[in-house]
Design a protein around this motif. Structure first.
Motif, PDB file in Angstrom:
ATOM      1  N   ALA A 101       4.970   3.931  -4.172  1.00 33.07           N
ATOM      2  CA  ALA A 101       5.409   4.726  -5.319  1.00 33.07           C
ATOM      3  C   ALA A 101       5.618   6.178  -4.887  1.00 33.07           C
ATOM      4  N   GLU A 105       0.335   8.466  -9.468  1.00 30.72           N
ATOM      5  CA  GLU A 105       0.352   8.174 -10.905  1.00 30.72           C
ATOM      6  C   GLU A 105       1.546   7.322 -11.327  1.00 30.72           C
ATOM      7  N   SER A 106       2.550   7.195 -10.474  1.00 25.76           N
ATOM      8  CA  SER A 106       3.783   6.469 -10.810  1.00 25.76           C
ATOM      9  C   SER A 106       3.667   4.981 -10.527  1.00 25.76           C
ATOM     10  N   ASP A 107       4.554   4.227 -11.178  1.00 29.11           N
ATOM     11  CA  ASP A 107       4.678   2.803 -10.893  1.00 29.11           C
ATOM     12  C   ASP A 107       5.352   2.632  -9.532  1.00 29.11           C
ATOM     13  N   PRO A 108       5.131   1.492  -8.870  1.00 26.03           N
ATOM     14  CA  PRO A 108       5.796   1.252  -7.579  1.00 26.03           C
ATOM     15  C   PRO A 108       7.314   1.211  -7.761  1.00 26.03           C
ATOM     16  N   TYR A 109       8.034   1.558  -6.687  1.00 26.08           N
ATOM     17  CA  TYR A 109       9.496   1.494  -6.726  1.00 26.08           C
ATOM     18  C   TYR A 109       9.957   0.083  -7.059  1.00 26.08           C
ATOM     19  N   SER A 111       8.600  -4.355  -7.185  1.00 20.33           N
ATOM     20  CA  SER A 111       7.522  -5.346  -7.142  1.00 20.33           C
ATOM     21  C   SER A 111       8.175  -6.699  -6.903  1.00 20.33           C
ATOM     22  N   SER A 114      11.672  -7.918  -8.412  1.00 20.33           N
ATOM     23  CA  SER A 114      12.602  -6.813  -8.682  1.00 20.33           C
ATOM     24  C   SER A 114      13.948  -7.087  -8.026  1.00 20.33           C
ATOM     25  N   CYS A 123      10.555   2.064  -1.069  1.00 22.71           N
ATOM     26  CA  CYS A 123       9.267   2.644  -0.718  1.00 22.71           C
ATOM     27  C   CYS A 123       9.480   3.971  -0.010  1.00 22.71           C
ATOM     28  N   ASN A 149      -0.293  -0.458  -0.179  1.00 27.40           N
ATOM     29  CA  ASN A 149      -0.085   0.968  -0.367  1.00 27.40           C
ATOM     30  C   ASN A 149      -1.077   1.755   0.486  1.00 27.40           C
TER      31      ASN A 149
END
Length: 165
Positions: A101, A105-109, A111, A114, A123, A149
């Motif tokens: 991410a 605090e952000s969601d992953p690019y 998953s 996707s 990433c 991560n």
């Protein structure tokens, strides 16, 4: 087998990062590093495990028979066998730290599941304080994420598996 220079680079990267522990397995060799205070400890060992089972028969006075031994060996595979159907692997273009991410605090690019295009950022790989956005370079669907991560990645190491359209 890793070359001495590659191991030195890994030690340097781990030492300069906030990572406290690092493990890498390839071609039957496992390299583990753990930070202990200000030191980096490196352990390298083959991953092949041998299990021995020995059965001894003691000779009696009446019969002088030799001691019999039974040896059983078990070799565990080191490569993760995948049953996932994929056409393409997105690999790391450099040695660095993998981030899924843009910030904690952000969601992953992306998953698993996707859909990605050639220019979709999947990433970030941080190398020497530079954050490099990695693009999919193919269109398709992410079917497997191969790294965690914050994990240290090698040049050419597979990061994602993609099923192309």
């Amino acid at each position: 087998m890793l070359k001495v220079q590659e191991i030195r680079e890994i030690i340097k990267l781990v030492d300069q990062s906030s990572i406290n522990e690092f493990t890498y397995e390839t071609n039957g060799t496992k390299v583990s590093m753990k930070k202990a205070a200000e030191n980096v400890v490196v352990q390298s060992q083959p991953v092949v495990q041998v299990e021995k089972e020995v059965t001894a028969v003691q000779p009696t006075q009446a019969t002088a028979q030799p001691v019999q031994q039974e040896v059983k060996e078990t070799v565990e595979p080191t490569a993760k066998e995948s049953t996932v159907n994929f056409d393409h692997e997105i690999t790391s273009p450099m040695v660095g730290t993998f981030y899924a991410a843009p910030n904690p605090e952000s969601d992953p690019y992306v998953s698993v599941g996707s859909k990605v295009n050639k220019d979709t950022v999947v990433c970030i790989v941080e190398a020497m304080k530079l954050f490099n956005e990695i693009e999919a370079e193919v269109s398709g669907k992410i079917v497997e994420i191969l790294v965690e991560n914050g994990e240290l990645v090698e040049y050419g190491q597979p990061l994602f598996r993609v099923k192309t359209k």
